[in-house]
Design a protein around this motif. Structure first.
Motif, PDB file in Angstrom:
ATOM      1  N   ASP A 225      -8.111  -7.359  -7.865  1.00 21.99           N
ATOM      2  CA  ASP A 225      -6.765  -6.824  -7.644  1.00 21.99           C
ATOM      3  C   ASP A 225      -6.060  -7.626  -6.549  1.00 21.99           C
ATOM      4  O   ASP A 225      -6.710  -8.035  -5.575  1.00 21.99           O
ATOM      5  CB  ASP A 225      -6.834  -5.368  -7.140  1.00 21.99           C
ATOM      6  N   LEU A 226      -4.749  -7.774  -6.723  1.00 18.78           N
ATOM      7  CA  LEU A 226      -3.928  -8.310  -5.630  1.00 18.78           C
ATOM      8  C   LEU A 226      -3.382  -7.094  -4.901  1.00 18.78           C
ATOM      9  O   LEU A 226      -2.550  -6.359  -5.443  1.00 18.78           O
ATOM     10  CB  LEU A 226      -2.784  -9.177  -6.180  1.00 18.78           C
ATOM     11  N   CYS A 227      -3.874  -6.849  -3.693  1.00 22.88           N
ATOM     12  CA  CYS A 227      -3.537  -5.614  -2.973  1.00 22.88           C
ATOM     13  C   CYS A 227      -2.689  -5.869  -1.738  1.00 22.88           C
ATOM     14  O   CYS A 227      -2.857  -6.894  -1.064  1.00 22.88           O
ATOM     15  CB  CYS A 227      -4.812  -4.913  -2.498  1.00 22.88           C
ATOM     16  N   SER A 228      -1.854  -4.886  -1.444  1.00 21.83           N
ATOM     17  CA  SER A 228      -1.072  -4.951  -0.202  1.00 21.83           C
ATOM     18  C   SER A 228      -1.852  -4.252   0.908  1.00 21.83           C
ATOM     19  O   SER A 228      -2.445  -3.199   0.694  1.00 21.83           O
ATOM     20  CB  SER A 228       0.259  -4.222  -0.412  1.00 21.83           C
ATOM     21  N   MET A 229      -1.849  -4.852   2.086  1.00 20.32           N
ATOM     22  CA  MET A 229      -2.501  -4.212   3.234  1.00 20.32           C
ATOM     23  C   MET A 229      -1.593  -3.155   3.841  1.00 20.32           C
ATOM     24  O   MET A 229      -2.044  -2.290   4.576  1.00 20.32           O
ATOM     25  CB  MET A 229      -2.781  -5.248   4.332  1.00 20.32           C
ATOM     26  N   LEU A 230      -0.274  -3.274   3.566  1.00 17.81           N
ATOM     27  CA  LEU A 230       0.675  -2.444   4.302  1.00 17.81           C
ATOM     28  C   LEU A 230       1.348  -1.355   3.472  1.00 17.81           C
ATOM     29  O   LEU A 230       1.734  -0.331   4.020  1.00 17.81           O
ATOM     30  CB  LEU A 230       1.772  -3.338   4.915  1.00 17.81           C
ATOM     31  N   LYS A 231       1.492  -1.586   2.169  1.00 21.35           N
ATOM     32  CA  LYS A 231       2.185  -0.573   1.360  1.00 21.35           C
ATOM     33  C   LYS A 231       1.342   0.692   1.273  1.00 21.35           C
ATOM     34  O   LYS A 231       0.124   0.644   1.429  1.00 21.35           O
ATOM     35  CB  LYS A 231       2.471  -1.125  -0.037  1.00 21.35           C
ATOM     36  N   LYS A 232       2.016   1.811   0.995  1.00 22.85           N
ATOM     37  CA  LYS A 232       1.341   3.108   0.936  1.00 22.85           C
ATOM     38  C   LYS A 232       0.209   3.071  -0.094  1.00 22.85           C
ATOM     39  O   LYS A 232       0.398   2.594  -1.218  1.00 22.85           O
ATOM     40  CB  LYS A 232       2.374   4.173   0.548  1.00 22.85           C
ATOM     41  N   LYS A 233      -0.930   3.576   0.336  1.00 18.62           N
ATOM     42  CA  LYS A 233      -2.085   3.574  -0.568  1.00 18.62           C
ATOM     43  C   LYS A 233      -1.898   4.560  -1.712  1.00 18.62           C
ATOM     44  O   LYS A 233      -1.068   5.461  -1.641  1.00 18.62           O
ATOM     45  CB  LYS A 233      -3.338   3.935   0.223  1.00 18.62           C
ATOM     46  N   GLN A 234      -2.725   4.407  -2.743  1.00 21.65           N
ATOM     47  CA  GLN A 234      -2.704   5.322  -3.889  1.00 21.65           C
ATOM     48  C   GLN A 234      -3.339   6.657  -3.483  1.00 21.65           C
ATOM     49  O   GLN A 234      -4.102   6.702  -2.516  1.00 21.65           O
ATOM     50  CB  GLN A 234      -3.489   4.704  -5.038  1.00 21.65           C
TER      51      GLN A 234
END
Ligand code: AMP
Length: 313
Positions: A225-234
């Motif tokens: 997965d390409l994940c964001s460190m900062l965006k709100k988690k699922q």
């Protein structure tokens, strides 16, 4: 990660292609290196801190269960460390970290991840990568992680990480760190809480002594997965994903099932929290009171409507 909390990797120094070119030009025109002010260096470092990463998600419930057990055992000995624990829904192995500063860069990274899938499938030729998680180690006594047993499978994983780094780099994405790839599964880190970091400087390894050589389970690689460190988690606790690649077709259906299961679990857990809350006498009393007051206000509205021909606001 890696680092959605407070710890966006101070240690990671990244340089964009344009930055490197600027640097080269500066050296070329002056003929010698100009010392940079520390303020400028700090500003640059902040600007290029990693905010995205490629994750290999941990989906085997056996691993998550064992991690929860070691986390609980540690908390029992020192409950301050509960703040350091990684949520079991976000367990992953980090393949690569990067800095993406615009929508365009995100879409380039999505393309690079999709190119990586082709490479990985060529490399694997239908074989599976079966990762075995056993034993605990740490980084500077600040990060606790489960180790991956070293074998042919981890050697392939390192090859995949290195090639991903090259693919992202060729597309102009600043990916990777100076240090070598060391696959690991983080279950606790002091940097999750600034407050905790002030209280606890080092994780005492005797806290996880009983689990030092413990076998946690195996994970078959089937997704990145390409994940964001900062965006709100699922709701499941896992990171926000910009895109995912699946290795082997049959795994896509498994993924949908797994995602549905995760979401359902998260909803069920919320539901049971609400039920628990509603069962406390205090809350029940408040609700009763509010219902009574609402009912009372409503009655007054109707009364005034009947008297004056229009309801009070
Ligand atoms: P991650 O499991 O990728 O979320 O990493 C957890 C933490 O471990 C991060 O804060 C990193 O700074 C640190 N870390 C990751 N890899 C290394 C490494 N090879 N050496 C030292 N620290 C590391």
């Amino acid at each position: 990660m890696p680092f959605a909390e407070t710890d966006i990797e101070d240690e990671f120094a990244m340089h964009t292609t344009s930055e490197i070119n600027r640097e080269k030009k500066r050296k070329r025109t002056t003929g010698k290196e100009i010392p940079e002010s520390s303020e400028r260096k700090k500003k640059k470092k902040k600007q290029y801190q990693p905010n995205y990463f490629i994750s290999l998600p941990i989906t085997n419930p056996e691993i998550a269960g064992n991690i929860r057990a070691v986390q609980d055992a540690i908390i029992q000995k020192d409950d301050r460390l509960s703040k350091a624990m990684v949520h079991c829904g976000s367990l992953h192995v980090t393949m690569l970290v990067m800095h993406l500063s615009s929508k365009e860069e995100i879409s380039i990274a999505v393309g690079a991840l999709s190119d990586s899938k082709d490479f990985v499938e060529d490399l694997l030729k239908g074989k599976t990568v079966d990762l075995s998680f056993q034993g605990i180690d740490h980084f500077k006594n600040e990060v606790g992680f489960v180790q991956l047993a070293e074998n042919d499978h981890t050697a392939i994983l390192s090859e995949i990480a290195e090639t991903m780094r090259k693919i992202f780099h060729e597309k102009g994405i600043l990916a990777g760190e100076e240090r070598a790839f060391k696959p690991h599964l983080t279950f606790m880190k002091l940097s999750k809480s600034t407050q905790l970091r002030k209280q606890v400087k080092k994780i005492d390894s005797s806290l996880y002594e009983d689990y030092k050589s413990h076998y946690f389970g195996n994970e078959i690689l089937h997704r990145f997965d390409l994940c964001s460190m900062l965006k709100k988690k699922q709701p499941s606790g896992y990171y926000y994903c910009e895109s995912s690649v699946f290795l082997g077709k049959s795994h896509e259906a498994d993924f949908v099932k797994e995602a549905l299961h995760r979401e359902t679990q998260a909803l069920l857990s919320r539901l049971s929290q609400i039920k628990e809350l509603l069962s406390t006498p205090d809350v029940r009393m408040k609700i009763r009171k509010e219902l009574f007051e609402d009912g009372h206000n409503l009655n007054n509205k109707w009364r005034s409507y009947i008297n004056s021909g229009s309801p009070n606001e």
